[in-house]
Design a protein around this motif. Structure first.
Motif, PDB file in Angstrom:
ATOM      1  N   VAL A   1     -61.704   8.463 -14.972  1.00  0.00           N
ATOM      2  CA  VAL A   1     -61.670   7.031 -14.501  1.00  0.00           C
ATOM      3  C   VAL A   1     -60.243   6.808 -13.897  1.00  0.00           C
ATOM      4  CG1 VAL A   1     -61.706   4.519 -15.250  1.00  0.00           C
ATOM      5  CG2 VAL A   1     -63.637   5.891 -15.484  1.00  0.00           C
ATOM      6  N   ILE A   2     -59.314   7.082 -15.182  1.00  0.00           N
ATOM      7  CA  ILE A   2     -57.690   6.807 -14.738  1.00  0.00           C
ATOM      8  C   ILE A   2     -57.265   7.577 -13.610  1.00  0.00           C
ATOM      9  CG2 ILE A   2     -55.450   7.038 -15.804  1.00  0.00           C
ATOM     10  CD1 ILE A   2     -56.824   6.497 -18.557  1.00  0.00           C
ATOM     11  N   SER A   3     -57.713   8.624 -13.516  1.00  0.00           N
ATOM     12  CA  SER A   3     -57.115   9.579 -12.131  1.00  0.00           C
ATOM     13  C   SER A   3     -57.619   8.979 -11.140  1.00  0.00           C
ATOM     14  CB  SER A   3     -57.331  10.944 -12.502  1.00  0.00           C
ATOM     15  OG  SER A   3     -58.677  11.224 -12.221  1.00  0.00           O
ATOM     16  N   THR A   4     -59.006   8.711 -11.015  1.00  0.00           N
ATOM     17  CA  THR A   4     -59.577   8.038  -9.828  1.00  0.00           C
ATOM     18  C   THR A   4     -58.996   6.867  -9.443  1.00  0.00           C
ATOM     19  OG1 THR A   4     -61.715   9.115 -10.565  1.00  0.00           O
ATOM     20  CG2 THR A   4     -61.781   7.507  -8.660  1.00  0.00           C
ATOM     21  N   CYS A   5     -58.633   6.033 -10.573  1.00  0.00           N
ATOM     22  CA  CYS A   5     -57.972   4.863 -10.538  1.00  0.00           C
ATOM     23  C   CYS A   5     -56.566   4.747  -9.578  1.00  0.00           C
ATOM     24  CB  CYS A   5     -57.624   4.229 -11.867  1.00  0.00           C
ATOM     25  SG  CYS A   5     -57.675   2.493 -11.844  1.00  0.00           S
ATOM     26  N   VAL A   6     -55.959   5.955 -10.063  1.00  0.00           N
ATOM     27  CA  VAL A   6     -54.561   6.302  -9.632  1.00  0.00           C
ATOM     28  C   VAL A   6     -54.568   6.559  -8.288  1.00  0.00           C
ATOM     29  CG1 VAL A   6     -52.626   7.644  -9.900  1.00  0.00           C
ATOM     30  CG2 VAL A   6     -53.578   6.675 -11.759  1.00  0.00           C
ATOM     31  N   ASN A   7     -55.765   7.225  -7.769  1.00  0.00           N
ATOM     32  CA  ASN A   7     -55.793   7.949  -6.566  1.00  0.00           C
ATOM     33  C   ASN A   7     -55.908   6.661  -5.544  1.00  0.00           C
ATOM     34  OD1 ASN A   7     -55.205  10.441  -7.235  1.00  0.00           O
ATOM     35  ND2 ASN A   7     -57.310  10.967  -7.324  1.00  0.00           N
ATOM     36  N   MET A   8     -56.851   5.859  -6.043  1.00  0.00           N
ATOM     37  CA  MET A   8     -57.286   4.788  -5.047  1.00  0.00           C
ATOM     38  C   MET A   8     -56.051   3.920  -5.007  1.00  0.00           C
ATOM     39  SD  MET A   8     -61.009   3.594  -6.418  1.00  0.00           S
ATOM     40  CE  MET A   8     -62.615   4.520  -6.179  1.00  0.00           C
ATOM     41  N   LEU A   9     -55.476   3.621  -6.299  1.00  0.00           N
ATOM     42  CA  LEU A   9     -54.102   2.900  -5.943  1.00  0.00           C
ATOM     43  C   LEU A   9     -53.173   3.323  -5.174  1.00  0.00           C
ATOM     44  CD1 LEU A   9     -53.243   0.263  -7.694  1.00  0.00           C
ATOM     45  CD2 LEU A   9     -52.035   1.752  -9.047  1.00  0.00           C
ATOM     46  N   ARG A  10     -53.111   4.326  -5.194  1.00  0.00           N
ATOM     47  CA  ARG A  10     -52.172   5.078  -4.106  1.00  0.00           C
ATOM     48  C   ARG A  10     -52.575   4.806  -2.672  1.00  0.00           C
ATOM     49  NH1 ARG A  10     -48.870  10.772  -4.730  1.00  0.00           N
ATOM     50  NH2 ARG A  10     -48.120  10.680  -2.561  1.00  0.00           N
ATOM     51  N   GLU A  11     -53.859   4.993  -2.318  1.00  0.00           N
ATOM     52  CA  GLU A  11     -54.183   4.761  -1.038  1.00  0.00           C
ATOM     53  C   GLU A  11     -54.297   3.207  -0.823  1.00  0.00           C
ATOM     54  OE1 GLU A  11     -58.163   6.072  -0.457  1.00  0.00           O
ATOM     55  OE2 GLU A  11     -58.312   4.973   1.410  1.00  0.00           O
ATOM     56  N   LEU A  12     -54.533   2.514  -1.798  1.00  0.00           N
ATOM     57  CA  LEU A  12     -54.222   0.976  -1.422  1.00  0.00           C
ATOM     58  C   LEU A  12     -52.759   0.617  -1.037  1.00  0.00           C
ATOM     59  CD1 LEU A  12     -56.728  -0.453  -4.176  1.00  0.00           C
ATOM     60  CD2 LEU A  12     -56.793  -0.977  -1.662  1.00  0.00           C
ATOM     61  N   PHE A  13     -51.916   1.260  -2.113  1.00  0.00           N
ATOM     62  CA  PHE A  13     -50.423   1.150  -1.796  1.00  0.00           C
ATOM     63  C   PHE A  13     -49.936   1.588  -0.572  1.00  0.00           C
ATOM     64  CE2 PHE A  13     -46.202   2.333  -2.166  1.00  0.00           C
ATOM     65  CZ  PHE A  13     -45.703   1.353  -3.196  1.00  0.00           C
ATOM     66  N   ASP A  14     -50.704   2.585   0.012  1.00  0.00           N
ATOM     67  CA  ASP A  14     -50.169   3.176   1.314  1.00  0.00           C
ATOM     68  C   ASP A  14     -50.744   2.207   2.579  1.00  0.00           C
ATOM     69  OD1 ASP A  14     -48.877   5.187   0.317  1.00  0.00           O
ATOM     70  OD2 ASP A  14     -50.572   6.647   0.567  1.00  0.00           O
ATOM     71  N   ASN A  15     -51.843   1.668   2.076  1.00  0.00           N
ATOM     72  CA  ASN A  15     -52.591   0.700   3.233  1.00  0.00           C
ATOM     73  C   ASN A  15     -51.728  -0.500   3.564  1.00  0.00           C
ATOM     74  OD1 ASN A  15     -54.642   2.347   3.704  1.00  0.00           O
ATOM     75  ND2 ASN A  15     -56.027   0.988   2.574  1.00  0.00           N
ATOM     76  N   SER A  16     -51.053  -0.867   2.400  1.00  0.00           N
ATOM     77  CA  SER A  16     -50.188  -2.162   2.739  1.00  0.00           C
ATOM     78  C   SER A  16     -48.718  -1.717   2.502  1.00  0.00           C
ATOM     79  CB  SER A  16     -50.507  -3.154   1.486  1.00  0.00           C
ATOM     80  OG  SER A  16     -50.254  -2.652   0.261  1.00  0.00           O
ATOM     81  N   SER A  17     -48.307  -0.837   3.098  1.00  0.00           N
ATOM     82  CA  SER A  17     -46.818  -0.242   3.063  1.00  0.00           C
ATOM     83  C   SER A  17     -45.978  -1.170   4.041  1.00  0.00           C
ATOM     84  CB  SER A  17     -46.641   1.107   3.082  1.00  0.00           C
ATOM     85  OG  SER A  17     -47.233   1.679   4.369  1.00  0.00           O
ATOM     86  N   ASP A  18     -46.836  -1.916   4.842  1.00  0.00           N
ATOM     87  CA  ASP A  18     -45.986  -2.424   6.010  1.00  0.00           C
ATOM     88  C   ASP A  18     -45.831  -3.979   5.598  1.00  0.00           C
ATOM     89  OD1 ASP A  18     -48.667  -2.718   6.353  1.00  0.00           O
ATOM     90  OD2 ASP A  18     -48.444  -3.289   8.626  1.00  0.00           O
ATOM     91  N   LEU A  19     -46.518  -4.406   4.250  1.00  0.00           N
ATOM     92  CA  LEU A  19     -46.092  -5.640   4.015  1.00  0.00           C
ATOM     93  C   LEU A  19     -45.143  -5.908   2.977  1.00  0.00           C
ATOM     94  CD1 LEU A  19     -49.840  -6.198   3.646  1.00  0.00           C
ATOM     95  CD2 LEU A  19     -48.481  -7.086   5.406  1.00  0.00           C
ATOM     96  N   GLU A  20     -44.334  -6.945   3.227  1.00  0.00           N
ATOM     97  CA  GLU A  20     -43.486  -7.345   2.311  1.00  0.00           C
ATOM     98  C   GLU A  20     -44.158  -7.666   0.715  1.00  0.00           C
ATOM     99  OE1 GLU A  20     -43.343  -8.338   5.361  1.00  0.00           O
ATOM    100  OE2 GLU A  20     -41.358  -8.150   6.041  1.00  0.00           O
TER     101      GLU A  20
END
Lengths: 507, 975
Positions: B809-828
């Motif tokens: 769960v934690i590792s999936t969580c981290v992977n998803m988090l990373r993707e979400l993070f990248d998705n919003s990388s252009d936002l302040e």
């Protein structure tokens, strides 16, 4: 006769009819009253029978004892019969009141209704002949003392009682009677809750005091209901000022108790105070302490107290030192879990409606609300963005947060400090509402539209209530229905597959 | 050709003018002929036509022009008639004879009126040897002229028999004649010859008569055959196509020779080519590269289109549509009313109307009518209840034809069955379409059900069928069908349960060893290739059975759901897909008229099949089996959805709505897999990236509600939440939209996994509570773990928090988090969104496991990304300054010196016109003068010429006279 433990409703009805038709079946009444002892669970048929019998008797005037002042002890059979009937009536009332506490819920409610109906009948056809208006206040007092139980929560019967407390005479006499039985040193929390609940119900019809709104009240006069209204008698005169005095007295008793010790009474008391009592209190300032304590408590309680404080601040010239900081502190993620979040947003809107507030403060609020909108569900996000938008409208100086006039400098971090408890020091004015820009990328089109409207200072779209979003999206009309242009070759999408990236489901 | 003069001369000037026009420019300018006109004053912007002139050339041109017009006219003056040669091209020596002919032909064609202007090559009568082709190809019966000819050709020399020929022609010898004539006597020779001739004539006459008779007989027979044929024609025509291409020769006709047959084929072919639909002209076949190129372009166009939809209103706001504004349209703050957002009739690709519900349900063959209940028909009293129930659920249509009667009958049985089942399964769930299939239905029950159902069907057919013969036929076939099915079910002996349950202990039947094999393969089954081979090596019997089912699938139009189950049960997913694909192929819309409706009716049943397949399992193997079912059925489902977009959309939305209502009843419970698979289905069929989509948006809203309202405390709900989160990520993978519920969900999970210090600033977001902290914390004494970092199917059902699960769960969580993070990388706002996650992640203690390895890296990556993030203030878009309102210019009179300036408009225009008239008149007078001069010159020249001639003649006369005189004088002298 106790050999027949139970009778069904039709038998009971026959019996009652027999009794009412001729005096020969007088013993039927005694039988019926005995049945109360046998029954344990469902008293409803019995109660209905009682109600029918005594309403009829009261209407006929059989219960009236003619006492001639000259010879006090006349022992005519009629007088004896009347006396016996009176005794039976008292017994029946006692049984009925006892039934409020016993048995199943429907029968308890029925007992209350029966008691009230009998009270109504007695008010219409009083036991003593009189020409003026008479309200059987004793009966009401008995009912109240039943309802104010120390162990058993009477929430349901009290809620049912509202249909009677909507009548003006019940309200007035109820408020009069209630303080007389309320005196108690250390009541249990259940008792307090019952008391507050009952008071709340008694105040459910607004008591109009001010002369300014007198005229409107006159218009309403025709629609006002009076419970014990008999023809041919002077009608009940309603006196709002008296009611207000009584209400203050009721609240005065309640204030002596440790209302704030338990969560249940505290919430009830606050709700009562905020929603009903506040305009009635003769000295609202006395409630300040309580409200302040509640405001410090945090969570939903403080949200409720906030409304009272707002009232005090607006109408009674109370100055509350850091009310805005407290309000500011209430905007935190936990607010989404409470049931008063809409109320909070509404209050914040009122609090911040002043255009004389310092810009830094308003900016901090705008910033914080938009931060919260990033965490909220779409419906709440729309509401929060609406709030931010109205702030931007009211305070032109906040325009720099969405449209910076000077040449923008590049900063290494956001000047706004979310953790700062003092709104003015959070440095929000130097920041920009980047959150709104993020919300323009929200997955729900409604939020996108709201954020876009806020950014362009356009009028906000309609706020959506909870659960409406899905239906609104389903009902929307579309000109075309787009399918994926790539035919899936299996469970995985040709591009952008995520489920199988995180799930090993096919193994 | 004599013609009136006027007419003749009418176009002369124009003609000459046109002719000359072309030649002038070819000439080289002689510089000495050019005369430059001096410009008195230069006017800016004026085009000067006369800055240079060529007086010589102009004069010559004028003279020439006059010569050709006035001159000829003068020549013809006072003459009544004239001959003109108007043969086309005759006077033009440049044309050759061939060209002349062509020109004449063209003129002739142009002269003829054309009946149909756009009918190419239709007006020409093509001839062959003087006969038009139409005349030739009248196909009238030449009455067997050919065999006459044949007879003649063959028997021309057989008219006389051999004997006669040898005797008559070659005479024979005396001997033979003597021998022959011995009996005849002396006069035998002459007489016999006479006889012979007579005999010859008689013979030939007889033969002719015979032939005539034969011919008449043949004609009679032919005619008779023709008339009979006409009667037979309607019967035969039906299967003419199906029958052998070459029709058998008529019995009366002689067998055709090979050449004739070839000729016949040729004729047939020509006729086919003539009468059959002409192919539309099209581009030639493209080469492979061109095709690929085109596909690429199409794909790119689609992608652009999708991106546009993804931007949605955002894009529209940025670039407002350029509507036409006229020059007079000043910015006078008049707000035009936007077009009323009423119903606009629109069509999708297939030409189906979109939009209004009422309109659609009335007109489209759309399976909201899939449960149709009619009032007429059945008299089975027990049906009443079902009918009522049904009609309250499905909209009933009354305008169906008679042939639907048996549909409805069968319909009722199906609903009855479904009702029965749903009553068995869940008494309080009323949905017809998606009744739940409980897994504990056992075989006997099912078989019994089938039997009952079959019986019911038959009975219904008997009671409801009308008097039509066809229908009885069909009924029989149906009965057969049913009995066959029942047989098949019984012989199979396998439980007719959902295929997803094949992992349960159902493979105890010894009869179908292959089936068991299949099932085993399924259970092992990471070898899909093997599975496919199994699917292909399906035995013939099974295949034939399927074919039978497929061919009769829509016959009764009613029990598809049941039939579909019958068709797909007992099969591996691949085999199911194969069977369904065959079914879809057979009812391809291009193959028959009603096929489209049929296929669109099939869609809900396939959806239900998938739904049931996912609803049943309660173990990891079951889920993976269901996943494989979806895997194989997805492409087919896509095809079906494409057949009728509207109905499939409505179907899916309907199901979503139903599920959503169920969800709202208990929002804290995360829905079951049969709901979650719908979301996957939606993302397979529809683009989730659209700004707003009729299916994807509600699905997304539903999913986010699950994540916002659910209560995540047990492993099942957490893993299901992760399932939903993955799907939301899938929807927003392209559009990179912000999904706060997923972000909050991950934050909550991290909160439960982290070691929260007692005094901390960390806050929880609502669906999670502070007291749930530590639920996902990996135990301190956790041994080194090995395992995949992906979530597994079994996690959906597990009931306890094992360390493996927590790590997953934690590792999936981290992977998803990373993707979400990248998705919003252009936002302040990225920093304020993800800062709490990073703080929590830093507090998560991870065991030494390969699955947990990427977590610190991700943390590091995200922290660093946030550190280098820069912020600039938001600048609103520069607003276009609105133009000030312009008023009508107030123009004052200014002295210009011209006379006309002060006049009124009318007077000035009048003055202008009179001026022009004067100028024209002057010009015309000059022209007339020149004409007169020319004429005078011509006359003078003519006079001079005639004078000269006369002088010459006089001279000659004098000369002759002198000569004569001379001669006379000479004669006189001689005398």
């Amino acid at each position: 006769m106790s050999a027949t433990p139970k009778m069904n409703s039709s038998q009971l009805r026959n019996k009652a009819n027999d009794f009412l038709n001729s005096k020969r079946h007088a013993n039927n009444l005694a039988d019926i009253l005995k049945l109360f002892e046998a029954e344990t669970d469902n008293f409803s048929p019995l109660l209905l029978t009682i109600e029918v019998i005594f309403t009829e008797l009261l209407k006929r005037g059989d219960l009236v004892q003619h006492i001639e002042p000259l010879n006090p002890s006349v022992n005519t059979p009629e007088a004896q019969y009347a006396k016996w009937l009176n005794e039976c009536y008292e017994t029946a009332l006692k049984c009925t009141l006892n039934c409020i506490k016993m048995g199943r819920m429907s029968s308890r409610l029925q007992a209350l209704v029966t008691a009230c109906k009998l009270m109504q009948a007695e008010g219409k056809y009083p036991l003593e002949e009189s020409v003026s208006y008479q309200f059987p206040a004793v009966r009401l007092k008995n009912i109240f003392s039943m309802l104010l139980d120390s162990e058993l929560s009477m929430a349901a019967p009290i809620a049912r009682f509202q249909e009677f407390s909507e009548h003006r005479d019940v309200q007035q006499y109820g408020l009069k009677v209630l303080p007389t039985i309320a005196y108690r040193k250390n009541p249990s929390s259940v008792y307090m809750e019952n008391y507050l609940e009952l008071l709340d119900k008694l105040l459910s019809v607004q008591i109009v005091v001010d002369g300014a709104v007198k005229r409107r009240a006159d218009d309403d006069e025709k629609g006002e209901k009076v419970l014990c209204d008999a023809e041919g008698k002077p009608s009940f005169t309603y006196n709002p000022a008296t009611c207000r005095r009584y209400a203050n007295r009721c609240w005065g008793f309640a204030c002596q108790w440790a209302l704030l010790s338990a969560a249940g009474p505290r919430r009830r008391a606050l709700l009562l105070l905020v929603e009903r009592l506040m305009p009635l209190l003769s000295k609202p300032q006395q409630a300040t302490d309580m409200l302040c304590d509640c405001l410090d408590a945090g969570g939903p309680i403080s949200m409720l107290a906030l409304q009272g404080v707002l009232e005090l601040v607006r109408h009674h010239n109370i100055e509350y030192p850091d009310i805005y900081d407290r309000l500011y502190a209430m905007f935190e993620p936990a607010m989404f879990a409470t049931r008063y979040k809409r109320r909070l947003m509404h209050l914040a809107d009122i609090f911040l409606s002043s255009t004389h507030l310092p810009e830094s403060l308003v900016a901090a609020f705008a910033k914080r609300m938009s931060r919260l909108a990033l965490l909220a569900s779409p419906e709440e996000a729309v509401a929060l963005v609406g709030l931010v938008s109205s702030l931007l409208h009211r305070h032109p100086a906040l325009k720099r947060m969405i449209c910076y006039e000077d040449t923008p400098a590049i900063m290494s971090n956001d000047p706004y400090v979310m953790e700062e408890t003092l709104a003015r020091r959070s440095g929000a004015l130097g920041s920009s509402l980047w959150e709104l820009r993020a919300l323009r990328r929200h997955h729900a089109p409604a939020v996108c539209a709201a954020a876009a409207a806020a950014l362009s200072a356009a009028p906000m779209p309609e706020p959506i209530s909870d659960d409406e979003l899905f239906d609104a999206e389903v009902k929307r009309h579309f000109k075309t229905i787009e399918l994926n242009f790539l035919r899936p070759q299996g469970m995985a999408l040709p591009e952008g597959e995520r489920l199988l990236q995180y799930w090993d489901i096919m193994a | 050709m004599a013609k009136a003069k006027n007419k003749r001369n009418s176009g002369l000037a124009d003609k000459v003018h046109n002719k000359r026009k072309g030649d002038v420019h070819k000439k080289k300018l002689n510089p000495f002929e050019v005369h430059i006109n001096r410009e008195k004053m230069k006017v800016l912007g004026q085009k000067s036509k006369h800055e240079r002139g060529m007086p010589g050339v102009a004069r010559a041109r004028a003279v020439q022009k006059r010569k050709e017009t006035l001159g000829t006219e003068m020549k013809l003056m006072h003459k009544t008639n004239v001959f003109t040669d108007r043969r086309i091209g005759e006077k033009d020596s440049a044309l050759s004879a061939e060209e002349r002919a062509t020109a004449r032909f063209a003129a002739e064609r142009a002269r003829r009126p054309r009946p149909a202007l756009y009918n190419l090559a239709d007006d020409e009568l093509l001839t062959h040897r003087g006969q038009t082709l139409e005349q030739i190809e009248k196909f009238d019966d030449p009455r067997s002229s050919d065999d006459e000819d044949e007879d003649d050709g063959r028997k021309a020399f057989r008219g006389l028999d051999d004997e006669f020929v040898s005797e008559g022609h070659f005479g024979g010898g005396m001997l033979s004649r003597g021998a022959g004539g011995g009996a005849g006597g002396a006069g035998g020779g002459a007489r016999s010859h006479q006889d012979l001739i007579d005999q010859l004539i008689a013979d030939s006459k007889r033969r002719k008569a015979d032939k005539q008779k034969l011919k008449e007989q043949t004609l009679d027979l032919t005619e008779k055959l023709d008339s009979e044929w006409r009667d037979l024609q309607p019967v035969v025509a039906k299967r003419a196509r199906a029958a052998s291409p070459a029709p058998a020769p008529a019995p009366g006709d002689p067998p055709l020779t090979r050449a004739e047959r070839a000729a016949l084929d040729y004729d047939q072919m020509t006729r086919e080519l003539r009468f059959e639909k002409r192919g539309t002209p099209s581009d030639g076949l493209k080469s492979q590269e061109a095709q690929e190129e085109e596909e690429r372009k199409q794909l790119a166009a689609w992608q652009r289109e999708r991106d546009r939809r993804m931007r949605g209103e955002e894009g529209e706001g940025a670039a407002p549509a350029h509507t036409h504004r006229s020059a007079e349209d000043l910015d006078d703050n008049l707000e035009l009313e936007a077009a009323a957002p009423g119903f606009m009739l629109a069509y999708d690709d297939e030409g189906r109307a979109l939009g209004d519900e009422a309109v659609l349900t009335q007109h489209s063959g759309f399976p909201s009518e899939k449960k149709q209940f009619q009032d007429g028909g059945s008299d089975d009293s027990s049906d009443e209840e079902e009918r009522e129930e049904g009609s309250s659920e499905g909209g009933d249509d009354d305008d169906d034809d008679d042939d639907d009667d048996e549909q409805t009958a069968a319909d009722k049985t199906s609903t009855k069955k479904i009702d029965k089942k749903s009553k068995e399964a869940k008494p309080n769930e009323t949905s017809i379409l998606f009744q739940k299939q409980t897994s504990d239905e056992d075989d006997d029950d099912e078989d019994e059900d089938e039997g009952k159902n079959g019986g019911d069907d038959d009975k219904d057919n008997e009671t409801t069928d009308d008097d039509d013969d066809d229908e009885t036929e069909e009924k029989n076939s149906e009965k057969d069908n049913h009995s066959k099915k029942m047989n098949s079910i019984k012989t199979n002996g396998l439980p007719k349960e959902d295929s997803s349950e094949s992992d349960s202990d159902s493979d105890t039947e010894p009869a179908e060893s292959e089936k068991i094999n299949e099932n085993k393969v399924d259970d092992i089954s990471n070898l899909r290739v093997l599975l496919e081979s199994v699917a292909e090596s399906e035995d013939e019997e099974q295949r034939a059975e399927d074919d039978q089912r497929i061919s009769t699938f829509f016959k009764t139009m009613s029990t598809e759901g049941y039939k579909l189950k019958a068709l797909l049960s007992d099969k591996s997913p691949a085999a199911q897909a194969a069977a369904l694909a065959r079914l879809v192929k057979q009812y391809d819309p291009s193959k028959g008229e009603g096929n489209k409706e049929k296929l669109s009716q099939l869609f809900p049943y396939v959806v239900q099949f998938i739904h049931d397949a996912w609803g049943a399992p309660s173990s990891a193997a079951g889920v993976s089996h269901a996943a494989r079912t979806l895997h194989h059925l997805a492409p087919i489902l896509y095809d079906l959805a494409k057949v009728n977009k509207v109905s499939s959309m409505k179907c899916i939305v309907e199901v979503l709505k139903e599920k959503h209502d169920l969800f709202l009843k208990c929002p804290k419970r995360v829905p079951d897999l049969d709901t979650l698979v719908l979301f996957k289905l939606v993302s397979l069929l529809y683009p989730g990236s659209d700004y707003r989509h009729p299916v994807a948006t509600p699905a997304l809203v539903f999913m986010q509600q699950i994540l916002t309202r659910g209560r995540f405390r047990d492993p099942q709900s957490i893993s299901r939440g992760l399932f939903v989160a993955a799907l939301i990520l899938e929807y927003t993978a392209l559009s990179k939209r912000l999904v706060p519920p997923v972000i909050n969900f991950l934050r909550g999970l991290l909160y439960m996994a982290a070691d929260i210090p007692i005094v901390s600033q960390l806050q929880v977001v609502p669906p999670f509570r502070a007291r749930d902290a530590g639920l996902l914390r990996v135990s301190a004494d956790c041994p080194p773990l090995s395992g995949a970092d992906k979530m597994a199917a079994g996690d959906l059902f597990t009931d306890e928090f094992t360390d493996e699960l927590k790590v997953r769960v934690i590792s999936t969580c981290v992977n998803m988090l990373r993707e979400l993070f990248d998705n919003s990388s252009d936002l302040e706002a990225q920093e304020c969104i993800f800062r709490p996650h990073l703080q929590l992640l830093a507090l998560v203690r991870l065991p030494p496991a390969p699955a947990a390895a990427p977590a610190p890296a991700a943390l590091d990556y995200m922290t660093r990304a946030l550190e280098v993030k820069t912020y600039t203030h938001m600048c609103g878009e520069k607003k276009k300054t609105k133009m000030l309102r312009l008023y009508e210019p107030d123009v004052q009179d200014v002295f210009t010196g011209s006379k006309s300036a002060k006049l009124s408009v009318e007077a000035s225009s009048r003055a202008r016109l009179t001026g022009r008239l004067r100028r024209e008149r002057r010009g015309a007078a000059r022209e007339l003068r020149r004409d007169a001069a020319y004429l005078a010159g011509e006359k003078l020249r003519g006079k001079i010429r005639s004078d000269n001639e006369r002088k010459a003649k006089v001279k000659r006369i004098y000369a002759e006279a002198a000569l004569q005189q001379g001669e006379l004088n000479a004669l006189k002298r001689q005398k």
